[in-house]
Design an enzyme around this catalytic site. Structure first.
Site, PDB file in Angstrom:
ATOM      1  N   HIS A   1       0.813  -1.216   0.000  1.00  0.00           N
ATOM      2  CA  HIS A   1       0.000   0.000   0.000  1.00  0.00           C
ATOM      3  C   HIS A   1       0.849   1.269   0.000  1.00  0.00           C
ATOM      4  CE1 HIS A   1       0.492  -0.162   4.506  1.00  0.00           C
ATOM      5  NE2 HIS A   1       0.513   1.154   4.348  1.00  0.00           N
TER       6      HIS A   1
ATOM      7  N   ASP B   1       0.174  -7.569   1.452  1.00  0.00           N
ATOM      8  CA  ASP B   1       0.661  -6.203   1.619  1.00  0.00           C
ATOM      9  C   ASP B   1       2.186  -6.157   1.698  1.00  0.00           C
ATOM     10  OD1 ASP B   1       0.399  -3.481   1.724  1.00  0.00           O
ATOM     11  OD2 ASP B   1       0.054  -3.392   3.880  1.00  0.00           O
TER      12      ASP B   1
ATOM     13  N   SER C   1       4.698   2.702   7.940  1.00  0.00           N
ATOM     14  CA  SER C   1       4.400   1.531   7.114  1.00  0.00           C
ATOM     15  C   SER C   1       5.601   1.155   6.252  1.00  0.00           C
ATOM     16  CB  SER C   1       3.196   1.816   6.216  1.00  0.00           C
ATOM     17  OG  SER C   1       2.018   1.930   6.959  1.00  0.00           O
TER      18      SER C   1
ATOM     19  N   ALA D   1       0.333  -1.870   9.937  1.00  0.00           N
ATOM     20  CA  ALA D   1      -0.960  -1.249  10.233  1.00  0.00           C
ATOM     21  C   ALA D   1      -1.038  -0.887  11.701  1.00  0.00           C
ATOM     22  CB  ALA D   1      -2.102  -2.200   9.880  1.00  0.00           C
TER      23      ALA D   1
ATOM     24  N   LEU E   1      -5.859 -25.418  -2.521  1.00  0.00           N
ATOM     25  CA  LEU E   1      -6.030 -26.809  -2.107  1.00  0.00           C
ATOM     26  C   LEU E   1      -7.424 -27.318  -2.421  1.00  0.00           C
ATOM     27  CD1 LEU E   1      -4.346 -29.020  -0.769  1.00  0.00           C
ATOM     28  CD2 LEU E   1      -5.222 -28.264   1.442  1.00  0.00           C
TER      29      LEU E   1
END
Length: 451
Positions: free
Chosen positions: A101, A131, A205, A222, A260
């Site tokens: 982000h 992320d 971040s 975050a 899976l």
């Protein structure tokens, strides 16, 4: 009468001499500090500034391409700036790890080193589901932070967070590991967060979470707060997850997650008693999809997965994360409990891209849509069976019918669909020319009729 006064003064002298230490230590004990460690790692922490051109909302008349071409008007745009952090993990090749982000949709990415060198970076690859992003710069005399083993962390361990909060430059904060394995927060598609009370604010971040000996154990991702500020609840992506994703991004430029083909749920105390298990750690296989990699490997409904590739499975989120780190086509070793007995099963995860299909391949009425499995980031993932609308081209037949990206088709012509192949059969095995779709969108459910 002077004698008592003399005695009093004598006793005072004795007491004073008794209080004074016999000798001061020649050297004072060294103060406890993180400074030596920080001097080693700070050169590897970078500031990231991104520039993105954003189209500005204009008068509808100005959106007319003929009008714009006639008057030779430029596109109404403005430049948006964003600030984040990153950490150099490979000095030789100039690889930097940050959050997806932080650099998402960026046109220009500028990395500022501690010595104030500014270098434009290129994107090696990104993984929006977790992320994580990997950048690369070309520069000399770089320093990297070694990757630590996040699996060795314990609640209560001291950790250090570094970043550029509010664009202030490199800032160091200190705290402890508050919790491990945080999931279900709805922040990312794959969640296995380290929770810490080390101050993490906007701009942190992508920065590193370190042990007190300078090992990288997490990437700050975050925070939870009423106004976006720090209240002592921050989250970092574990370094072991980052390492697995980073290797795929460097090698392939993308993360091709396998599938899976199972629906899973947590092992509750009630389920544990029903299955005759003592503990409550594990993931229950609620359903095995027909023709899936799980079915081919012999996994059965009611199996309880307790280990994946040597790592303990404590919940359904743990199993989702373990499968999500396995590249499509590669094997995964599962330890399961079936009928009270442990068993090892080797499965080879399938390629979800093969399960995608363009709408026009299924029906002209769905032209313009891309359909496939429900993505991991989708709020209905693992909760319902259906086919997701991944993309819809504006103005296409699918768009005009009211379908939008994120919709989930759970039935077609009153036949339940769990995969694209089910949808294909439901569309072809019918006598009617119209198409009846049962669609889920957020908290709503409705039918769509396409003539």
């Amino acid at each position: 009468m002077a004698r008592p006064a003399v005695c009093a003064r004598a006793w005072a002298c004795v007491l004073l001499l008794a209080w004074v230490p016999a000798a001061w230590p020649k050297t004072l004990p060294q103060r406890q500090t993180l400074a030596p460690m920080l001097e080693q790692v700070l050169p590897a922490v970078v500031n990231i500034v991104t520039r993105t051109r954003v189209r500005v909302q204009a008068h509808p008349l100005l959106d007319d391409p003929f009008f714009r071409r006639f008057f030779d008007l430029p596109e109404p745009e403005r430049e948006s700036l964003s600030v984040g952090s990153g950490v150099i993990v490979d000095a030789k090749h100039g690889y930097i790890v940050t959050n997806h982000h932080v650099i998402d949709n960026a046109d220009v990415i500028t990395v500022t080193l501690r010595d104030q060198r500014r270098i434009q970076a290129k994107v090696v690859g990104t993984d929006p589901e977790a992320d994580v992003a990997v950048l690369q710069i070309k520069a000399k005399d770089l320093k990297a932070i070694p990757l630590g083993d996040s699996d060795t962390l314990r609640v209560g361990d001291f950790v250090v967070a570094i970043g550029s909060p509010f664009g202030l430059g490199q800032t160091v904060t200190y705290g402890i590991v508050s919790a491990l394995g945080r999931s279900g927060l709805g922040i990312e598609g794959y969640e296995n967060f380290i929770q810490t009370d080390a101050s993490i604010n906007p701009g942190n971040s992508g920065g590193p979470l370190l042990t007190t000996d300078g090992m990288l154990v997490g990437i700050n991702a975050a925070i939870v707060g009423p106004s976006g500020g720090n209240i002592g609840i921050g989250f970092a992506i574990p370094s072991n997850m980052v390492k697995a994703i980073m290797e795929q991004l460097i090698r392939h430029g993308e993360v091709r997650r396998g599938q899976l083909g199972v629906l899973i749920q947590d092992l509750t105390p009630e389920l544990a008693r029903a299955f005759g298990l003592k503990g409550t750690e594990g993931a229950v296989i609620a359903r095995v999809l027909p023709g899936s990699a799980a079915e081919k490997a012999g996994i059965q409904q009611g199996d309880v997965v307790v280990e994946a590739n040597g790592h303990p499975i404590r919940s359904g989120a743990d199993l989702r994360n373990a499968i999500g780190l396995v590249r499509a086509g590669e094997p995964i070793r599962l330890e399961i409990v079936r009928d009270g007995r442990r068993k090892t099963i080797q499965a080879r995860v399938g390629d979800p891209n093969r399960a995608k299909a363009a709408g026009e391949q299924l029906s002209p009425k769905l032209a313009g849509a891309l359909l496939g499995p429900i993505p991991a980031r989708h709020p209905l993932h693992g909760r319902v069976e259906g086919v997701a609308i991944l993309e819809v081209k504006r103005g296409s037949p699918a768009w005009q019918a009211g379908l939008r990206a994120g919709d989930v088709i759970v039935s077609a012509n009153r036949r339940p669909v769990a995969r694209v192949s089910d949808l294909r059969k439901a569309l072809h095995n019918t006598d009617t020319t119209s198409l009846l779709l049962h669609v889920l969108r957020g908290q709503e459910a409705f039918y769509v009729v396409i003539e």
